[in-house]
Design a protein around this motif. Structure first.
Motif, PDB file in Angstrom:
ATOM      1  N   PRO A  19     -24.652 -14.411   8.877  1.00 56.97           N
ATOM      2  CA  PRO A  19     -23.269 -13.918   8.889  1.00 56.97           C
ATOM      3  C   PRO A  19     -22.819 -13.581  10.305  1.00 56.97           C
ATOM      4  CG  PRO A  19     -24.579 -12.815   7.196  1.00 56.97           C
ATOM      5  CD  PRO A  19     -25.539 -13.589   8.046  1.00 56.97           C
ATOM      6  N   THR A  20     -21.523 -13.576  10.515  1.00 57.90           N
ATOM      7  CA  THR A  20     -20.990 -13.231  11.819  1.00 57.90           C
ATOM      8  C   THR A  20     -21.173 -11.744  12.094  1.00 57.90           C
ATOM      9  OG1 THR A  20     -18.782 -12.748  10.945  1.00 57.90           O
ATOM     10  CG2 THR A  20     -19.256 -15.031  11.550  1.00 57.90           C
ATOM     11  N   ALA A  21     -20.873 -11.327  13.322  1.00 62.01           N
ATOM     12  CA  ALA A  21     -21.015  -9.920  13.694  1.00 62.01           C
ATOM     13  C   ALA A  21     -20.122  -9.025  12.850  1.00 62.01           C
ATOM     14  CB  ALA A  21     -20.690  -9.738  15.179  1.00 62.01           C
ATOM     15  N   SER A  22     -19.019  -9.557  12.366  1.00 62.89           N
ATOM     16  CA  SER A  22     -18.119  -8.767  11.523  1.00 62.89           C
ATOM     17  C   SER A  22     -18.503  -8.804  10.054  1.00 62.89           C
ATOM     18  CB  SER A  22     -16.681  -9.283  11.688  1.00 62.89           C
ATOM     19  OG  SER A  22     -16.595 -10.649  11.332  1.00 62.89           O
ATOM     20  N   GLY A  23     -19.621  -9.492   9.748  1.00 61.83           N
ATOM     21  CA  GLY A  23     -20.125  -9.505   8.383  1.00 61.83           C
ATOM     22  C   GLY A  23     -19.602 -10.629   7.514  1.00 61.83           C
TER      23      GLY A  23
END
Length: 202
Positions: A166-170
């Motif tokens: 997943p990306t850093a923002s979830g």
């Protein structure tokens, strides 16, 4: 059906050696980490778009409608056919052949869906077709969950498929975006061809 875009569009030209029945890669000495997007860049097409670790386009598959049911063409970034994957006609079970370029004869590899109910992890068997020896591979795991691997005859994993983090923002990517990790012993185009066959099978 393949689409050949203007050759000037992609700036990247990667050396793509013909696949070898010995599994050679023409000098590549490091692990290749590819990001596979289960989507064509062309409107109204299905297929795949594959990027390298630098975000550069490496492979593409563009299919119109039902054209991918029996034949899929793996192309490089410029639209040059590298491998053609065809369903074998008049065969028992799910059986596919991998040809160099757009050739229709002398397939290089055969991929058969595994049907042994006692080994639920086994997905498919990959074998060279030339009759001159070569490396057999077994595919195990779950392609539908994007968690599987290709093993050589010494049970070494030469290809791994797993979900993209997943990306850093979830934000999660689901199963349409995943990682393809290819060891130096195997050609990346063959690894992607195996993924295409698995997608057709499962």
């Amino acid at each position: 059906m393949k689409v050949h875009p203007n050759a000037a569009a992609p700036a990247l030209e990667l050396p793509m050696p013909a696949i070898s029945c010995r599994g050679g890669v023409g000098g590549r000495q490091e692990v290749a980490v590819l990001t596979v997007w289960r989507k064509s860049l062309l409107f109204n097409c299905s297929g795949f778009t594959v990027f390298d670790a630098n975000g550069s386009l490496v492979f593409r598959v563009d299919n119109y409608g039902s054209d991918s049911k029996g034949e899929v063409v793996l192309m490089d970034a410029a639209g040059k056919p590298l491998l053609t994957i065809r369903r074998k006609k008049l065969s028992l079970g799910d059986h596919w052949l991998i040809h160099n370029g757009e050739e229709a004869v002398n397939p290089r590899f055969s991929v058969k869906k595994h049907v042994n109910l006692f080994n639920s992890k086994a997905l498919a068997h990959v074998a060279p077709c030339s009759g001159g020896g070569g490396v057999d591979y077994e595919v195990e795991g779950s392609y539908s969950q994007r968690c599987c691997a290709v093993y050589d005859e010494q049970r070494r994993p030469v290809v791994k498929v797993h979900r993209k983090e997943p990306t850093a923002s979830g934000v999660a990517f689901g199963t349409d975006v995943f990682r393809l990790v290819v060891q130096a012993e195997l050609d990346t185009s063959l690894a992607m061809a195996i993924v295409i066959v698995l997608d057709q099978m499962f």
